[in-house]
Design a protein around this motif. Structure first.
Motif, PDB file in Angstrom:
ATOM      1  N   ASP A 128       0.996  -1.539  -0.045  1.00 53.90           N
ATOM      2  CA  ASP A 128       0.114  -0.016   0.071  1.00 53.90           C
ATOM      3  C   ASP A 128       0.987   1.213   0.218  1.00 53.90           C
ATOM      4  OD1 ASP A 128      -1.977  -1.439   0.157  1.00 53.90           O
ATOM      5  OD2 ASP A 128      -2.350  -1.550   2.119  1.00 53.90           O
ATOM      6  N   ARG A 129       2.155   1.267   0.228  1.00 59.96           N
ATOM      7  CA  ARG A 129       2.892   2.276   0.262  1.00 59.96           C
ATOM      8  C   ARG A 129       3.548   2.649  -0.961  1.00 59.96           C
ATOM      9  NH1 ARG A 129       6.543   2.576   6.077  1.00 59.96           N
ATOM     10  NH2 ARG A 129       6.887   4.532   4.986  1.00 59.96           N
ATOM     11  N   VAL A 130       3.977   3.838  -1.158  1.00 65.01           N
ATOM     12  CA  VAL A 130       4.413   4.355  -2.434  1.00 65.01           C
ATOM     13  C   VAL A 130       5.935   3.975  -2.533  1.00 65.01           C
ATOM     14  CG1 VAL A 130       3.327   6.312  -2.442  1.00 65.01           C
ATOM     15  CG2 VAL A 130       5.584   6.450  -1.414  1.00 65.01           C
ATOM     16  N   PRO A 131       6.529   3.793  -3.825  1.00 63.58           N
ATOM     17  CA  PRO A 131       7.810   3.109  -3.999  1.00 63.58           C
ATOM     18  C   PRO A 131       8.892   4.177  -3.459  1.00 63.58           C
ATOM     19  CG  PRO A 131       6.624   2.973  -6.074  1.00 63.58           C
ATOM     20  CD  PRO A 131       5.987   3.873  -4.940  1.00 63.58           C
ATOM     21  N   LEU A 132      10.077   3.423  -2.941  1.00 63.07           N
ATOM     22  CA  LEU A 132      11.192   4.219  -2.278  1.00 63.07           C
ATOM     23  C   LEU A 132      11.881   4.904  -3.270  1.00 63.07           C
ATOM     24  CD1 LEU A 132      12.550   1.424  -0.019  1.00 63.07           C
ATOM     25  CD2 LEU A 132      10.900   3.127   0.666  1.00 63.07           C
ATOM     26  N   PHE A 133      12.460   6.075  -2.762  1.00 66.16           N
ATOM     27  CA  PHE A 133      13.278   7.008  -3.510  1.00 66.16           C
ATOM     28  C   PHE A 133      14.639   6.565  -2.956  1.00 66.16           C
ATOM     29  CE2 PHE A 133      15.536  11.072  -3.801  1.00 66.16           C
ATOM     30  CZ  PHE A 133      15.344  11.139  -5.135  1.00 66.16           C
ATOM     31  N   LEU A 134      15.370   5.741  -3.899  1.00 69.30           N
ATOM     32  CA  LEU A 134      16.429   5.027  -3.663  1.00 69.30           C
ATOM     33  C   LEU A 134      17.615   5.498  -4.567  1.00 69.30           C
ATOM     34  CD1 LEU A 134      15.213   1.391  -3.023  1.00 69.30           C
ATOM     35  CD2 LEU A 134      16.408   3.075  -1.307  1.00 69.30           C
ATOM     36  N   HIS A 135      17.407   5.204  -6.245  1.00 77.23           N
ATOM     37  CA  HIS A 135      18.602   5.551  -6.970  1.00 77.23           C
ATOM     38  C   HIS A 135      18.082   6.603  -7.903  1.00 77.23           C
ATOM     39  CE1 HIS A 135      16.696   1.995  -8.683  1.00 77.23           C
ATOM     40  NE2 HIS A 135      17.039   1.361  -7.672  1.00 77.23           N
ATOM     41  N   PRO A 136      17.598   7.713  -7.934  1.00 80.32           N
ATOM     42  CA  PRO A 136      17.413   8.476  -8.972  1.00 80.32           C
ATOM     43  C   PRO A 136      18.680   8.639  -9.935  1.00 80.32           C
ATOM     44  CG  PRO A 136      17.725   9.980  -7.079  1.00 80.32           C
ATOM     45  CD  PRO A 136      17.784   8.402  -6.749  1.00 80.32           C
ATOM     46  N   LEU A 137      18.167   9.144 -11.293  1.00 85.21           N
ATOM     47  CA  LEU A 137      19.263   9.363 -12.288  1.00 85.21           C
ATOM     48  C   LEU A 137      19.779  10.812 -11.898  1.00 85.21           C
ATOM     49  CD1 LEU A 137      17.249   8.517 -15.517  1.00 85.21           C
ATOM     50  CD2 LEU A 137      18.754   7.143 -13.733  1.00 85.21           C
ATOM     51  N   ASN A 138      21.372  10.587 -12.067  1.00 85.17           N
ATOM     52  CA  ASN A 138      21.997  11.980 -11.990  1.00 85.17           C
ATOM     53  C   ASN A 138      21.969  12.913 -13.316  1.00 85.17           C
ATOM     54  OD1 ASN A 138      23.914  10.730 -13.597  1.00 85.17           O
ATOM     55  ND2 ASN A 138      25.581  10.969 -12.299  1.00 85.17           N
ATOM     56  N   GLU A 139      22.726  13.814 -13.509  1.00 81.09           N
ATOM     57  CA  GLU A 139      22.704  14.912 -14.560  1.00 81.09           C
ATOM     58  C   GLU A 139      23.227  13.893 -15.957  1.00 81.09           C
ATOM     59  OE1 GLU A 139      25.787  16.726 -11.749  1.00 81.09           O
ATOM     60  OE2 GLU A 139      24.070  15.240 -11.721  1.00 81.09           O
ATOM     61  N   CYS A 140      23.955  12.885 -15.753  1.00 79.92           N
ATOM     62  CA  CYS A 140      24.312  12.146 -16.893  1.00 79.92           C
ATOM     63  C   CYS A 140      23.508  11.008 -17.096  1.00 79.92           C
ATOM     64  CB  CYS A 140      25.982  11.781 -16.775  1.00 79.92           C
ATOM     65  SG  CYS A 140      27.044  13.305 -16.432  1.00 79.92           S
ATOM     66  N   GLU A 141      22.049  11.046 -16.298  1.00 78.50           N
ATOM     67  CA  GLU A 141      21.388   9.997 -16.703  1.00 78.50           C
ATOM     68  C   GLU A 141      21.811   8.527 -16.202  1.00 78.50           C
ATOM     69  OE1 GLU A 141      19.475   9.669 -20.379  1.00 78.50           O
ATOM     70  OE2 GLU A 141      18.746  11.832 -20.201  1.00 78.50           O
ATOM     71  N   VAL A 142      22.725   8.723 -15.173  1.00 82.12           N
ATOM     72  CA  VAL A 142      23.474   7.292 -14.661  1.00 82.12           C
ATOM     73  C   VAL A 142      22.627   7.233 -13.129  1.00 82.12           C
ATOM     74  CG1 VAL A 142      25.333   6.287 -13.408  1.00 82.12           C
ATOM     75  CG2 VAL A 142      25.523   7.598 -15.768  1.00 82.12           C
ATOM     76  N   PRO A 143      22.019   5.946 -12.824  1.00 85.50           N
ATOM     77  CA  PRO A 143      21.493   5.905 -11.386  1.00 85.50           C
ATOM     78  C   PRO A 143      22.479   6.037 -10.318  1.00 85.50           C
ATOM     79  CG  PRO A 143      21.543   3.855 -12.790  1.00 85.50           C
ATOM     80  CD  PRO A 143      21.824   4.813 -13.629  1.00 85.50           C
ATOM     81  N   LYS A 144      22.221   6.716  -9.485  1.00 83.32           N
ATOM     82  CA  LYS A 144      23.070   6.720  -8.121  1.00 83.32           C
ATOM     83  C   LYS A 144      22.444   6.697  -6.946  1.00 83.32           C
ATOM     84  CE  LYS A 144      27.032   7.938 -10.454  1.00 83.32           C
ATOM     85  NZ  LYS A 144      28.131   7.178 -10.478  1.00 83.32           N
ATOM     86  N   PHE A 145      22.748   5.986  -6.134  1.00 86.11           N
ATOM     87  CA  PHE A 145      22.197   5.785  -4.955  1.00 86.11           C
ATOM     88  C   PHE A 145      22.430   7.136  -3.903  1.00 86.11           C
ATOM     89  CE2 PHE A 145      21.814   4.223  -0.494  1.00 86.11           C
ATOM     90  CZ  PHE A 145      20.517   3.504  -0.443  1.00 86.11           C
ATOM     91  N   VAL A 146      21.082   7.703  -3.292  1.00 87.62           N
ATOM     92  CA  VAL A 146      20.924   8.751  -2.797  1.00 87.62           C
ATOM     93  C   VAL A 146      22.109   9.083  -1.880  1.00 87.62           C
ATOM     94  CG1 VAL A 146      18.536   9.157  -3.138  1.00 87.62           C
ATOM     95  CG2 VAL A 146      19.023   7.766  -1.318  1.00 87.62           C
ATOM     96  N   SER A 147      22.328   8.167  -0.919  1.00 86.48           N
ATOM     97  CA  SER A 147      23.371   8.273   0.165  1.00 86.48           C
ATOM     98  C   SER A 147      24.936   8.791  -0.495  1.00 86.48           C
ATOM     99  CB  SER A 147      23.567   7.060   0.939  1.00 86.48           C
ATOM    100  OG  SER A 147      22.289   6.749   1.776  1.00 86.48           O
ATOM    101  N   THR A 148      24.971   8.024  -1.803  1.00 78.98           N
ATOM    102  CA  THR A 148      26.439   8.498  -2.357  1.00 78.98           C
ATOM    103  C   THR A 148      26.386  10.039  -2.961  1.00 78.98           C
ATOM    104  OG1 THR A 148      25.806   7.514  -4.067  1.00 78.98           O
ATOM    105  CG2 THR A 148      26.757   6.201  -2.606  1.00 78.98           C
ATOM    106  N   THR A 149      25.232  10.449  -3.043  1.00 77.99           N
ATOM    107  CA  THR A 149      25.024  11.964  -3.567  1.00 77.99           C
ATOM    108  C   THR A 149      25.441  12.785  -2.656  1.00 77.99           C
ATOM    109  OG1 THR A 149      23.337  11.215  -4.825  1.00 77.99           O
ATOM    110  CG2 THR A 149      23.482  13.507  -4.869  1.00 77.99           C
ATOM    111  N   ILE A 150      25.286  12.523  -1.426  1.00 81.72           N
ATOM    112  CA  ILE A 150      25.809  13.500  -0.034  1.00 81.72           C
ATOM    113  C   ILE A 150      27.161  13.359  -0.025  1.00 81.72           C
ATOM    114  CG2 ILE A 150      25.670  13.987   2.314  1.00 81.72           C
ATOM    115  CD1 ILE A 150      23.031  12.622   2.441  1.00 81.72           C
ATOM    116  N   ARG A 151      27.867  14.612  -0.282  1.00 82.94           N
ATOM    117  CA  ARG A 151      29.336  14.853   0.185  1.00 82.94           C
ATOM    118  C   ARG A 151      29.807  15.578   1.330  1.00 82.94           C
ATOM    119  NH1 ARG A 151      34.060  14.068  -3.094  1.00 82.94           N
ATOM    120  NH2 ARG A 151      35.911  14.389  -2.055  1.00 82.94           N
ATOM    121  N   PRO A 152      29.947  15.132   2.353  1.00 83.91           N
ATOM    122  CA  PRO A 152      30.302  15.688   3.630  1.00 83.91           C
ATOM    123  C   PRO A 152      31.443  16.733   3.354  1.00 83.91           C
ATOM    124  CG  PRO A 152      29.944  13.390   4.142  1.00 83.91           C
ATOM    125  CD  PRO A 152      30.098  13.657   2.651  1.00 83.91           C
TER     126      PRO A 152
END
Length: 891
Positions: A128-152
């Motif tokens: 019943d729940r919506v799909p998870l937001f896990l690996h959207p595409l980046n600007e080069c249309e390459v799927p990237k996991f959301v945690s790796t998009t964070i750069r401390p």
């Protein structure tokens, strides 16, 4: 812009059609009138004035003119600009992006597989729940996991070390782009470097950048995927009050009451009517209640109007924000940060309607709690696997402590080993971030806002921000408050300035009363702190406050009206605290009528003094009044602590000589005094005469100081007018881009260093420089000297070649002798040597032979190249511009 152009185009089309219709109607009316006139004349048998052929020709010409006009109008084209570009993938230049943006590593591919498996299990268990937001595409249309998009990243600016300044920077620096679909997370999640480059992004881009900065600054921050109110998702602040309009709560300090004296006099009996006081209090309460009721009705009406605009997507609008958990950086309580507005909210705030998931640079958590009451009932214990389902086992969040029964059941070594093996099998470290290091240039950090300007609309207020040095007058912020919600009636305007040479910091303009107030930082030429006025014309209502520590006279405040001027002092050696001057009507002069040449006549001067502990209270003046028009001087002394009243004196000023020229002698009626404890010396005429003479001099001094104050006011007003016209900005000497003097000096120093370096290089490469230095400076070379210089240079170079060959030969012979000695030693001690000694001997022999071969090669190569180098130098000498003319005969 597009709507405006479309409106212009439609208006041109409508005007063109209208003109065509009017011309056609005119032609038709003329033809109908002609036909009727021709029919009437035909009935009467009269001849027409003009034949029908001419009419037809005119009609044909008119139609041709119409067609020509229509053709010309159709040629007029209005260029409608294309749709304004939004922050999409097509607007991003991906040609220069690094390889990590364009592909995934093996570890990232493995992580994507783990995320897909996790998503499948989640969809199966929670259909019943919506799909998870896990690996959207980046600007080069390459799927990237959301945690790796964070750069401390820890920014190199001290202003970005705290969460509030970080959030404010992100809010000001980026422009908000709404989500393509308000019901779904975005398909693309761009890197923070791209977002910073284009200064645009949606709520997920804002949150990713802010979370990277906060984690780098040491906070326990997380990006949140959830649901929010419509105003929060659209960055609509028209229902919120501007923070700058909120006045800080003033803490009222209770005054310490002095202990009652033992022999204090009882206050007089209060004879006012209590009934009248009660009636007045009731009337005031009724007025207040009526005003409060009217205010509540107005607020209720406005609330109904706001609630009438219900959101059909309430609870379904996707939004992203940042969660900061307590613990790190001494954060006492967890809270939310909206990256659009940089406002902090409690985790129980009504703006946030639910959470689907959250993540940081190490792990991903899914919320398994019910959000029926928004986020108020959520528990942010990420170590609780019941409330928060994690993606990777290797999380740094502790799990909940087990109960005693569960603890006893886990005592077996086999179970522990099995559990450890399962954890080892399931554990997976988060790959490093694929995003390049986040960098903000000093120019971008100083600009802050896109294109240097940003406008925020609040409830009954509008806030405008500019980058420093963008405006010529130093304006960096303006707050305009309005009376109505439509923002049509302006109440007041506040303007903040920076880098002003006149130290102006804030300008407050009240549009209702017309009162202006200028606030200055320390450093103004006249030590101004605040200047309140309605007009810059002199002798008008105004208030000036000063920095008393920057003035020699200790002036704190000056109030001026058309008839009075009041000054307040502090820290003066004469203990003056107050001066009030009353002016009379100015006497008109024909020649000059300016304020400087024709000052206002002073009628009365009142001065008050602080207590001087070096004098007795009976002789320490507390207040003195110079009644100039009445020629009287009134004195009031300080009251002693054991007295209830103070001494008073009044001197009657008289002319020192009468009408006949006789000198007037001091008489007793010229001094009227009241003394609590009369003393003998105060009754004497000599004492009174000396006191009156001293007061006359002080009166002159007070009048002169008041006149100087008037001149100072005129000078300040003139200076303020010049400063407002010039509004010069100060530029730091370290600002090399804006400081022209510093820039010119730096460029001159760079030129000098470059020329010096060039001279040094030329001196190092000049093979004739050592020999030319032996000749007298400025002397012209002769042919004999040129020949001698050439021979000396060649002989010197020849000797250097020979010396180099001898040096290589000497090193070759030394290495050979040492090797022979080592070999002889080995022959003598071969029997007694250990295997380690033999290995050392063999290693030494190998290295020695290598050095000998190198030296032999160098010597042979030097012998081959030495003649060639000698001939090359000789050729250079014959072609040298300093010797070429003198050595032509010898060529």
């Amino acid at each position: 812009m597009v709507q405006a152009v479309l409106k212009v185009t439609s208006s041109l089309d409508s005007q063109r059609h209208t003109r065509m219709e009017v011309l056609k109607e005119k032609v038709e009316e003329e033809e109908a009138a002609e036909r009727e006139e021709a029919a009437e004349r035909a009935e009467r048998g009269e001849k027409t004035k003009r034949p029908m052929e001419v009419r037809r020709e005119e009609t044909t010409l008119t139609q041709e003119m119409l067609r020509d006009l229509e053709r010309k109008l159709s040629e007029i084209e209005v260029s409608v600009p294309e749709k304004l570009l939004t922050f999409t993938k097509d607007t991003i230049d991906t040609s220069k992006l690094p390889l990590s943006y364009q592909s995934n590593t093996l570890k990232e591919e493995h992580l994507l597989q783990v995320a897909d498996n996790f998503s499948c299990q989640y969809s199966h268990l929670c259909p019943d729940r919506v799909p998870l937001f896990l690996h959207p595409l980046n600007e080069c249309e390459v799927p990237k996991f959301v945690s790796t998009t964070i750069r401390p990243t820890l920014m190199p600016y001290p202003e970005l070390y705290n969460w509030d300044t970080c959030a404010q920077f992100v809010s000001d620096f980026l422009s908000m782009v709404p989500l393509p679909d308000p019901l779904k997370p975005p398909l693309y999640l761009y890197s923070s470097t791209t977002v910073l480059k284009y200064q645009k992004g949606n709520c997920f881009d804002f949150s990713t950048l802010l979370c990277s900065m906060l984690i780098g600054a040491g906070y326990d921050a997380y990006c949140v995927n959830g649901y929010g109110l419509q105003d929060l998702c659209h960055m609509d602040l028209t229902r919120e009050v501007c923070p700058l309009t909120l006045k800080p709560k003033e803490t009222v300090k209770e005054e310490e009451k002095a202990p009652p004296k033992k022999y204090a006099i009882k206050p007089p009996r209060d004879l006012t009517s209590r009934f009248e006081q009660e009636q007045e209090a009731k009337r005031q309460e009724a007025i207040k209640a009526e005003e409060e009721n009217r205010r509540k009705q107005e607020e209720a009406r406005l609330l109904e109007q706001e609630n009438a605009k219900t959101d059909p997507l309430h609870g379904l609008r996707v939004h992203s924000w940042v969660l900061v958990l307590s613990g790190k950086r001494e954060v006492p309580e967890s809270f939310f940060i909206d990256p659009f507005t940089a406002h902090s909210y409690s985790t129980q705030d009504d703006h946030f309607l639910g959470i689907e998931s959250l993540w940081n640079h190490k792990n991903y958590w899914v919320n398994m709690q019910d959000c029926w009451n928004c986020c108020k009932e959520l528990v942010f214990d990420l170590g609780d696997p019941v409330r928060w389902e994690y993606l990777l086992v290797g999380t740094d969040k502790p799990f909940l402590s087990l109960t005693e029964e569960e603890d006893e059941g886990m005592n077996d070594d086999d179970d522990v080993e099995k559990l450890g093996k399962e954890d080892e099998d399931k554990s997976f470290d988060m790959p490093p971030s694929w995003v390049e290091p986040i960098e903000i240039s000093p120019e971008a950090f100083e600009t802050r806002c896109p294109n240097g300007k940003k406008v925020i609309q609040y409830k009954r207020a509008k806030l405008e921000k500019w980058a420093p040095y963008l405006n010529n007058n130093g304006l960096v912020c303006r707050l305009t408050t309005y009376e109505d919600l439509e923002c049509t009636k302006t109440l007041e305007v506040k303007e903040w300035y920076q880098h002003r040479e006149d130290m102006l910091e804030l300008k407050h303009i009240n549009k209702i009363t017309g009162l202006n107030a200028d606030y200055f930082k320390p450093g103004h030429p006249q030590a101004l702190r605040m200047h309140s006025y309605k007009s810059m014309q002199p002798e008008m209502d105004r208030v000036m406050e000063f920095y008393e520590t920057a003035r020699l006279d200790g002036l704190i405040k000056r109030e001026e009206t058309p008839k009075t001027m009041t000054e307040y002092y502090q820290g003066r050696p004469d203990f003056l605290s107050y001066r009030h001057v009353n002016f009379g009507p100015r006497v008109k002069k024909l020649a000059l009528n300016s304020a400087e040449s024709n000052p206002r006549p002073m009628v009365k001067i009142t001065e008050r003094f602080f207590r001087n502990p070096a004098k007795p209270a009976d002789e320490d003046v507390a207040e003195r009044v110079f009644l100039i028009a009445e020629e009287r001087i009134q004195l009031r002394y300080h009251c002693r602590s054991d007295h209830i009243t103070a001494n008073k004196r009044e001197f009657l000023r008289r002319m020192e000589v009468d009408s006949k020229g006789n000198k007037i002698i001091m008489t007793a009626d010229m001094c009227i005094s009241f003394e609590v404890e009369p003393m003998e010396h105060t009754k004497k005429l000599l004492y009174q005469y000396e006191a009156m003479m001293k007061l006359k001099n002080e009166e002159k001094l007070s009048r002169h100081q008041a006149w100087e104050s008037e001149l100072e006011v005129l000078e300040i007003l003139k200076l303020r007018e010049e400063e407002e016209e010039a509004h010069t900005l100060t530029i730091s000497i370290y600002d090399t881009k804006r400081n022209e003097k510093s820039k010119e000096y730096r460029e001159a120093m760079e030129r000098v260093l470059h020329e010096e370096h060039r001279r040094q290089v030329e001196a190092q490469l000049d093979y004739l420089a050592p020999f030319l230095a032996q000749l007298p400076p400025g002397e012209k070379l002769t042919r004999w000297q040129a020949v001698r210089l050439k021979d000396e240079c060649l002989n010197d170079f020849k000797q250097r070649l020979i010396d180099k060959a001898n040096l290589i030969q000497a090193r070759f012979e030394k290495e050979t002798q040492e090797l022979q000695k080592k070999q002889q030693w080995y022959q003598e001690n071969q029997v007694t040597l250990t295997p380690e000694d033999e290995d050392l001997y063999l290693s030494y022999c190998s290295q020695a032979m290598f050095r000998i071969r190198i030296l032999e090669q160098r010597l042979s190569r030097h012998k081959e190249l030495a003649p060639l180098k000698y001939l090359a130098l000789e050729e250079k000498l014959y072609k040298d511009p300093r010797l070429v003319e003198l050595l032509k005969v010898f060529v």
